[in-house]
Scaffold this active site. Structure first.
Site, PDB file in Angstrom:
ATOM      1  N   ASP A  61      -2.612   2.841  -1.452  1.00 27.30           N
ATOM      2  CA  ASP A  61      -1.480   2.542  -2.326  1.00 27.30           C
ATOM      3  C   ASP A  61      -0.815   3.834  -2.792  1.00 27.30           C
ATOM      4  OD1 ASP A  61       0.264   1.039  -3.788  1.00 27.30           O
ATOM      5  OD2 ASP A  61      -1.166   0.448  -5.337  1.00 27.30           O
TER       6      ASP A  61
ATOM      7  N   SER B  74      -0.315  -6.491   3.985  1.00 30.27           N
ATOM      8  CA  SER B  74      -0.875  -7.726   3.430  1.00 30.27           C
ATOM      9  C   SER B  74       0.047  -8.895   3.749  1.00 30.27           C
ATOM     10  CB  SER B  74      -1.029  -7.594   1.914  1.00 30.27           C
ATOM     11  OG  SER B  74       0.222  -7.747   1.290  1.00 30.27           O
TER      12      SER B  74
ATOM     13  N   GLU C  17       1.281 -10.667   1.698  1.00 28.30           N
ATOM     14  CA  GLU C  17       2.333 -10.670   0.666  1.00 28.30           C
ATOM     15  C   GLU C  17       3.398  -9.602   0.939  1.00 28.30           C
ATOM     16  OE1 GLU C  17      -1.056 -10.766  -0.335  1.00 28.30           O
ATOM     17  OE2 GLU C  17      -0.883 -12.933  -0.577  1.00 28.30           O
ATOM     18  N   ASN C  18       3.094  -8.654   1.813  1.00 24.62           N
ATOM     19  CA  ASN C  18       4.053  -7.566   2.076  1.00 24.62           C
ATOM     20  C   ASN C  18       5.342  -8.064   2.761  1.00 24.62           C
ATOM     21  OD1 ASN C  18       1.606  -4.910   2.672  1.00 24.62           O
ATOM     22  ND2 ASN C  18       2.687  -5.462   0.803  1.00 24.62           N
TER      23      ASN C  18
ATOM     24  N   ARG D 298      -6.788  -3.054  -9.263  1.00 25.65           N
ATOM     25  CA  ARG D 298      -6.890  -4.486  -8.886  1.00 25.65           C
ATOM     26  C   ARG D 298      -7.167  -4.568  -7.385  1.00 25.65           C
ATOM     27  NH1 ARG D 298      -1.652  -3.470 -10.371  1.00 25.65           N
ATOM     28  NH2 ARG D 298      -0.275  -3.223  -8.568  1.00 25.65           N
TER      29      ARG D 298
HETATM   30  C1  FPP Z   1       1.285   0.882  -0.347  1.00 23.78           C
HETATM   31  O1  FPP Z   1       2.241   1.777  -0.806  1.00 23.78           O
HETATM   32  C2  FPP Z   1       1.180   0.925   1.070  1.00 23.78           C
HETATM   33  C3  FPP Z   1       1.531  -0.084   1.919  1.00 23.78           C
HETATM   34  C4  FPP Z   1       2.116  -1.364   1.511  1.00 23.78           C
HETATM   35  C5  FPP Z   1       1.360   0.049   3.335  1.00 23.78           C
HETATM   36  C6  FPP Z   1       0.271   0.970   3.802  1.00 23.78           C
HETATM   37  C7  FPP Z   1       0.726   1.440   5.088  1.00 23.78           C
HETATM   38  C8  FPP Z   1       0.572   2.671   5.600  1.00 23.78           C
HETATM   39  C9  FPP Z   1      -0.231   3.742   4.993  1.00 23.78           C
HETATM   40  C10 FPP Z   1       1.243   2.984   6.853  1.00 23.78           C
HETATM   41  C11 FPP Z   1       0.932   2.081   7.996  1.00 23.78           C
HETATM   42  C12 FPP Z   1      -0.487   2.163   8.423  1.00 23.78           C
HETATM   43  C13 FPP Z   1      -0.894   2.297   9.682  1.00 23.78           C
HETATM   44  C14 FPP Z   1      -2.365   2.184   9.972  1.00 23.78           C
HETATM   45  C15 FPP Z   1       0.009   2.581  10.795  1.00 23.78           C
HETATM   46  P1  FPP Z   1       3.425   1.216  -1.675  1.00 23.78           P
HETATM   47  O2  FPP Z   1       4.638   1.190  -0.813  1.00 23.78           O
HETATM   48  O3  FPP Z   1       3.059  -0.081  -2.288  1.00 23.78           O
HETATM   49  O4  FPP Z   1       3.525   2.328  -2.754  1.00 23.78           O
HETATM   50  P2  FPP Z   1       4.077   2.183  -4.239  1.00 23.78           P
HETATM   51  O5  FPP Z   1       3.186   1.193  -4.928  1.00 23.78           O
HETATM   52  O6  FPP Z   1       3.950   3.563  -4.770  1.00 23.78           O
HETATM   53  O7  FPP Z   1       5.510   1.713  -4.123  1.00 23.78           O
END
Ligand code: FPP
Length: 235
Positions: free
Chosen positions: A24, A69, A71-72, A189
């Protein structure tokens, strides 16, 4: 430290076998630098690459990462596209390295619902890395409640619903038990990640934003884990 189950075999319970990470903070990392969120995600992929390269040195059998996820999908279409494209690019650029480094890819979640080209790419990557000895499990279109519901439905079809039969049908059924769950970026969480598997896992919440997370941070987390006393409900 070591714990003898009475069979003459000594199990080192201080050594983690399976760590999972809620990655995150990509967006906040970018925002702090006045960069687009997409750049935060790109840097997030670099953090993933660094960890996978350092996996052998950790002694871990499995690292599970929450990449997308269920939810994403609620994020903007542009951001979802960016994340899917990063996934395509990552597989294309790093697959050879996985094979060379004995890394076995595994995908958990409802990933067959992703775009057909990604599904095909993942199927090919799974086949090509099948013989690897260390697992990188990536959670894609994953939600733990959905995973548990699917597992329970399959268990019911085959007979009784018990904790054992549910566990045996989870997406993680062939992975070691979860030892440690880490979340970066200061949020405390679980966000529908590995809810069943986390029943006895240790938790570690760190303030580091995901793009800044380094292999040294994982090593430190493993040291921290080794010092914890796990009770599994006993005394
Ligand atoms: C959370 O950061 C991260 C994600 C929703 C995606 C995680 C994905 C990666 C690290 C890249 C893809 C992975 C691979 C294995 C290719 P956020 O965007 O929720 O951050 P924030 O809460 O600071 O906005």
């Amino acid at each position: 430290m070591g714990d003898s189950p009475g069979t003459g075999t000594v199990i080192d319970t201080s050594r983690a076998r399976h760590v999972a990470i809620i990655m995150d903070g990509n967006g906040r990392w970018a925002k702090k630098r006045a960069l687009p969120r997409a750049v935060g995600h790109q840097r997030g992929v670099e953090a993933v690459r660094r960890l996978v390269r350092g996996l052998e040195g950790t002694g871990l059998e499995c690292l599970t990462l929450y990449a997308f996820s269920s939810e994403n999908w609620k994020r903007s279409e542009d951001e979802v596209d960016d994340l899917m494209n990063l996934m395509r690019k990552f597989i294309r650029s790093d697959l050879a390295e996985f094979i060379a480094n004995d890394v076995k890819l595994k995908i958990i979640g409802d990933w067959r619902g992703l775009a057909p080209d990604i599904v095909a790419m993942l199927e090919d990557a799974l086949a090509q890395t099948a013989k690897g000895s260390r697992t990188l499990a990536v959670a894609l279109n994953y939600g733990a409640q959905n995973e548990i519901a699917r597992a329970a439905a399959q268990a019911a079809q085959q007979g009784e619903i018990t904790t054992e039969t549910i566990t045996a049908h989870l997406d993680t059924r062939d992975l070691p038990p979860l030892d440690l769950l880490i979340r970066t970026s200061g949020e405390i969480r679980l966000s529908n990640f590995l809810l069943w598997q986390a029943a006895y896992a240790e938790m570690l919440f760190v303030d580091t934003l995901w793009p800044d997370f380094k292999p040294e941070d994982l090593v430190q987390a493993l040291d921290d884990f080794a010092r914890r006393e796990r009770r599994y409900g006993g005394r």
